[in-house]
Write an enzyme that holds these catalytic residues in place. Structure first.
Site, PDB file in Angstrom:
ATOM      1  N   ALA A  25      51.543 -38.645 105.456  1.00 17.61           N
ATOM      2  CA  ALA A  25      51.492 -37.864 104.225  1.00 17.61           C
ATOM      3  C   ALA A  25      51.008 -36.450 104.530  1.00 17.61           C
ATOM      4  O   ALA A  25      50.028 -36.272 105.256  1.00 17.61           O
ATOM      5  CB  ALA A  25      50.560 -38.543 103.226  1.00 17.61           C
ATOM      6  N   GLN A  77      59.452 -44.389 103.722  1.00 20.45           N
ATOM      7  CA  GLN A  77      58.309 -45.254 103.445  1.00 20.45           C
ATOM      8  C   GLN A  77      57.927 -45.152 101.974  1.00 20.45           C
ATOM      9  O   GLN A  77      57.817 -44.048 101.430  1.00 20.45           O
ATOM     10  CB  GLN A  77      57.088 -44.911 104.284  1.00 20.45           C
ATOM     11  CG  GLN A  77      56.048 -46.034 104.128  1.00 20.45           C
ATOM     12  CD  GLN A  77      54.704 -45.741 104.709  1.00 20.45           C
ATOM     13  OE1 GLN A  77      54.077 -44.749 104.339  1.00 20.45           O
ATOM     14  NE2 GLN A  77      54.230 -46.583 105.605  1.00 20.45           N
ATOM     15  N   CYS A 107      47.532 -47.787 103.831  1.00 22.92           N
ATOM     16  CA  CYS A 107      46.857 -46.524 103.490  1.00 22.92           C
ATOM     17  C   CYS A 107      45.440 -46.803 102.991  1.00 22.92           C
ATOM     18  O   CYS A 107      45.238 -47.594 102.072  1.00 22.92           O
ATOM     19  CB  CYS A 107      47.661 -45.772 102.431  1.00 22.92           C
ATOM     20  SG  CYS A 107      46.862 -44.230 101.968  1.00 22.92           S
ATOM     21  N   LYS A 146      54.323 -51.845 107.067  1.00 18.65           N
ATOM     22  CA  LYS A 146      53.344 -51.252 107.990  1.00 18.65           C
ATOM     23  C   LYS A 146      51.962 -51.705 107.553  1.00 18.65           C
ATOM     24  O   LYS A 146      51.520 -51.421 106.439  1.00 18.65           O
ATOM     25  CB  LYS A 146      53.466 -49.723 107.995  1.00 18.65           C
ATOM     26  CG  LYS A 146      52.528 -49.057 108.997  1.00 18.65           C
ATOM     27  CD  LYS A 146      53.018 -47.650 109.332  1.00 18.65           C
ATOM     28  CE  LYS A 146      52.059 -46.878 110.211  1.00 18.65           C
ATOM     29  NZ  LYS A 146      50.936 -46.291 109.448  1.00 18.65           N
ATOM     30  N   SER A 207      51.006 -48.772 116.518  1.00 15.02           N
ATOM     31  CA  SER A 207      50.452 -47.486 116.063  1.00 15.02           C
ATOM     32  C   SER A 207      48.955 -47.462 116.311  1.00 15.02           C
ATOM     33  O   SER A 207      48.278 -48.485 116.171  1.00 15.02           O
ATOM     34  CB  SER A 207      50.745 -47.312 114.566  1.00 15.02           C
ATOM     35  OG  SER A 207      50.002 -46.233 114.035  1.00 15.02           O
ATOM     36  N   ASP A 209      46.161 -44.237 118.106  1.00 19.51           N
ATOM     37  CA  ASP A 209      45.686 -43.527 119.302  1.00 19.51           C
ATOM     38  C   ASP A 209      46.803 -43.215 120.303  1.00 19.51           C
ATOM     39  O   ASP A 209      46.617 -43.352 121.514  1.00 19.51           O
ATOM     40  CB  ASP A 209      44.576 -44.321 120.004  1.00 19.51           C
ATOM     41  CG  ASP A 209      43.310 -44.381 119.157  1.00 19.51           C
ATOM     42  OD1 ASP A 209      43.182 -43.557 118.232  1.00 19.51           O
ATOM     43  OD2 ASP A 209      42.457 -45.246 119.420  1.00 19.51           O
ATOM     44  N   ALA A 231      51.824 -40.547 115.420  1.00 14.37           N
ATOM     45  CA  ALA A 231      51.330 -39.813 114.253  1.00 14.37           C
ATOM     46  C   ALA A 231      50.618 -38.537 114.707  1.00 14.37           C
ATOM     47  O   ALA A 231      51.257 -37.522 114.998  1.00 14.37           O
ATOM     48  CB  ALA A 231      50.441 -40.715 113.411  1.00 14.37           C
TER      49      ALA A 231
HETATM   50  C1  FMN Z   1      47.357 -37.017 108.017  1.00 13.91           C
HETATM   51  C2  FMN Z   1      47.815 -38.446 108.101  1.00 13.91           C
HETATM   52  C3  FMN Z   1      48.654 -38.950 107.131  1.00 13.91           C
HETATM   53  C4  FMN Z   1      49.097 -40.276 107.190  1.00 13.91           C
HETATM   54  N1  FMN Z   1      49.958 -40.741 106.244  1.00 13.91           N
HETATM   55  C5  FMN Z   1      50.461 -42.004 106.340  1.00 13.91           C
HETATM   56  C6  FMN Z   1      51.445 -42.472 105.434  1.00 13.91           C
HETATM   57  O1  FMN Z   1      51.913 -41.755 104.538  1.00 13.91           O
HETATM   58  N2  FMN Z   1      51.880 -43.747 105.592  1.00 13.91           N
HETATM   59  C7  FMN Z   1      51.405 -44.576 106.588  1.00 13.91           C
HETATM   60  O2  FMN Z   1      51.839 -45.717 106.705  1.00 13.91           O
HETATM   61  N3  FMN Z   1      50.491 -44.135 107.469  1.00 13.91           N
HETATM   62  C8  FMN Z   1      50.030 -42.876 107.372  1.00 13.91           C
HETATM   63  N4  FMN Z   1      49.148 -42.419 108.316  1.00 13.91           N
HETATM   64  C9  FMN Z   1      48.782 -43.303 109.440  1.00 13.91           C
HETATM   65  C10 FMN Z   1      49.689 -43.048 110.644  1.00 13.91           C
HETATM   66  O3  FMN Z   1      51.036 -43.380 110.370  1.00 13.91           O
HETATM   67  C11 FMN Z   1      49.209 -43.838 111.883  1.00 13.91           C
HETATM   68  O4  FMN Z   1      49.363 -45.209 111.636  1.00 13.91           O
HETATM   69  C12 FMN Z   1      47.753 -43.544 112.212  1.00 13.91           C
HETATM   70  O5  FMN Z   1      47.493 -42.156 112.164  1.00 13.91           O
HETATM   71  C13 FMN Z   1      47.380 -44.090 113.595  1.00 13.91           C
HETATM   72  O6  FMN Z   1      48.043 -43.414 114.600  1.00 13.91           O
HETATM   73  P1  FMN Z   1      47.311 -42.281 115.507  1.00 13.91           P
HETATM   74  O7  FMN Z   1      45.926 -42.819 115.821  1.00 13.91           O
HETATM   75  O8  FMN Z   1      48.219 -42.206 116.721  1.00 13.91           O
HETATM   76  O9  FMN Z   1      47.267 -41.051 114.685  1.00 13.91           O
HETATM   77  C14 FMN Z   1      48.682 -41.111 108.256  1.00 13.91           C
HETATM   78  C15 FMN Z   1      47.829 -40.593 109.236  1.00 13.91           C
HETATM   79  C16 FMN Z   1      47.399 -39.282 109.175  1.00 13.91           C
HETATM   80  C17 FMN Z   1      46.488 -38.762 110.253  1.00 13.91           C
END
Ligand code: FMN
Length: 317
Positions: A25, A77, A107, A146, A207, A209, A231
């Site tokens: 988001a 999504q 979320c 998810k 998903s 890190d 992400a």
């Molecule tokens: C700014 C931000 C917005 C996110 N928005 C969503 C979202 O809209 N839907 C979702 O399923 N996950 C969302 N996530 C989670 C990510 O898809 C991901 O699962 C999470 O950041 C873990 O991955 P990472 O540690 O590699 O960042 C968001 C994460 C961040 C940081």
């Protein structure tokens, strides 16, 4: 590189590869998805879209579904709290012909949870199953979910939910290997991704890190997951997809700046004047890849026109 391959979903839909831009988001809008596709993302997810806002005709939400020219396919999504709003939103979702629809059940944002959506669905799996059934009964578009690990460390329930959802015919599961209580803190525990993969028949997307290409390769090889949802590792570094594929040599400041400016152009086309506000977080992230750019980052936060952005960025070169 046998860890890089297309994903075949039950039913035969083929995802062109297994490196995905995760739904994020405020980030995975059209312009950023387009940039990530240019740099090798195999499939990009939209930001989560509210099913309630869709059927009520909210134009901002409808705009989130606009597809970019270099996106032959994308994933949408959705988040919703009941089958009725999901049902009413389906015509608006399916008219965009996404390669897959994904349900957000992870979320942790209080506003979303209060509405009964996002990770609340892991506390109330019956509701999640109702939503899954509603979508499966009314469209043939592949459906994925998810999840997080669970609400907190004492209620880890991702496997049970994923197995039940598999019985209902969903075609893949994404797992952010943190609990809702962890939000984005602590370390994601990839052992759970491996465990999920070993106990499901449908594809699993990992998903949590994934900050560097090495992290991604490690997750794919250690957990044997079928795909990865990148992400935060892509913010300011859409090059990560090419780095994983080995199609980019050393990154230099010119490539970063050219990409940031292209991103600005796409954002102006998409948002008009609002682009200058929208792009700030991205620029701040791009500049992290350029040494000694703190001063410039501060100045960019007040830039108001494309020329000002261009001038400031080109000053680095
Ligand atoms: C700014 C931000 C917005 C996110 N928005 C969503 C979202 O809209 N839907 C979702 O399923 N996950 C969302 N996530 C989670 C990510 O898809 C991901 O699962 C999470 O950041 C873990 O991955 P990472 O540690 O590699 O960042 C968001 C994460 C961040 C940081």
């Amino acid at each position: 590189m046998d860890y890089l391959k297309p994903v075949i979903l039950p039913g035969g839909t083929i995802l062109p590869g297994n490196l995905f831009l995760a739904p994020t988001a405020g980030y995975s809008d059209g312009p950023f998805r387009s940039i990530c596709r240019t740099w090798g993302a195999d499939l990009c997810y939209t930001e989560m879209v509210s099913t309630e806002a869709l059927w009520r005709g909210n134009s901002k939400t409808h705009n989130l579904l606009k597809r970019e020219d270099n996106e032959p396919e994308y994933a949408i999504q959705l988040f919703g709290s009941d089958y009725d709003s999901v049902y009413k939103s389906l015509p608006y979702l399916t008219q965009h012909n996404p390669l897959l629809l994904d349900i957000n059940a992870g979320c942790p944002v209080p506003k979303i949870i209060k509405s009964g959506a996002g990770s609340w669905l892991m506390k109330d799996p019956r509701k999640l199953m109702d939503i899954i059934k509603t979508i499966k009964d009314h469209t043939d578009i592949p459906l994925t979910i998810k999840l997080r690990l669970g609400w907190d460390a004492n209620s880890i329930n991702y496997l049970k939910i994923a197995q039940e959802a598999q019985e209902l015919g969903i075609q893949a599961v994404g797992l952010h290997a943190r609990t809702k209580e962890m939000a984005y803190r602590g370390k994601a525990d990839w052992n759970h991704i491996k465990h999920l993969k070993e106990n499901l028949d449908i594809p699993v997307f990992g998903s949590g890190d994934l900050f560097t290409s090495e992290d991604v390769i490690r997750m794919l090889t250690q957990t044997k997951c079928d795909g990865v949802l990148i992400a935060r590792g892509a913010f300011g570094n859409p090059f990560i997809f090419s780095q994983i594929k080995g199609t980019i040599d050393k990154l230099n400041a010119k490539t970063i700046i050219d990409t940031a400016l292209k991103h600005l152009d796409l954002s102006i086309q998409y948002y008009g004047d609002q682009a200058f506000k929208e792009i700030r977080k991205h620029f701040s992230a791009y500049l992290k890849g350029i040494p000694n750019s703190n001063d410039l980052r501060r100045k960019l936060m007040t830039a108001q026109t494309k020329d000002q952005y261009k001038h400031l960025l080109n000053s680095i070169l």
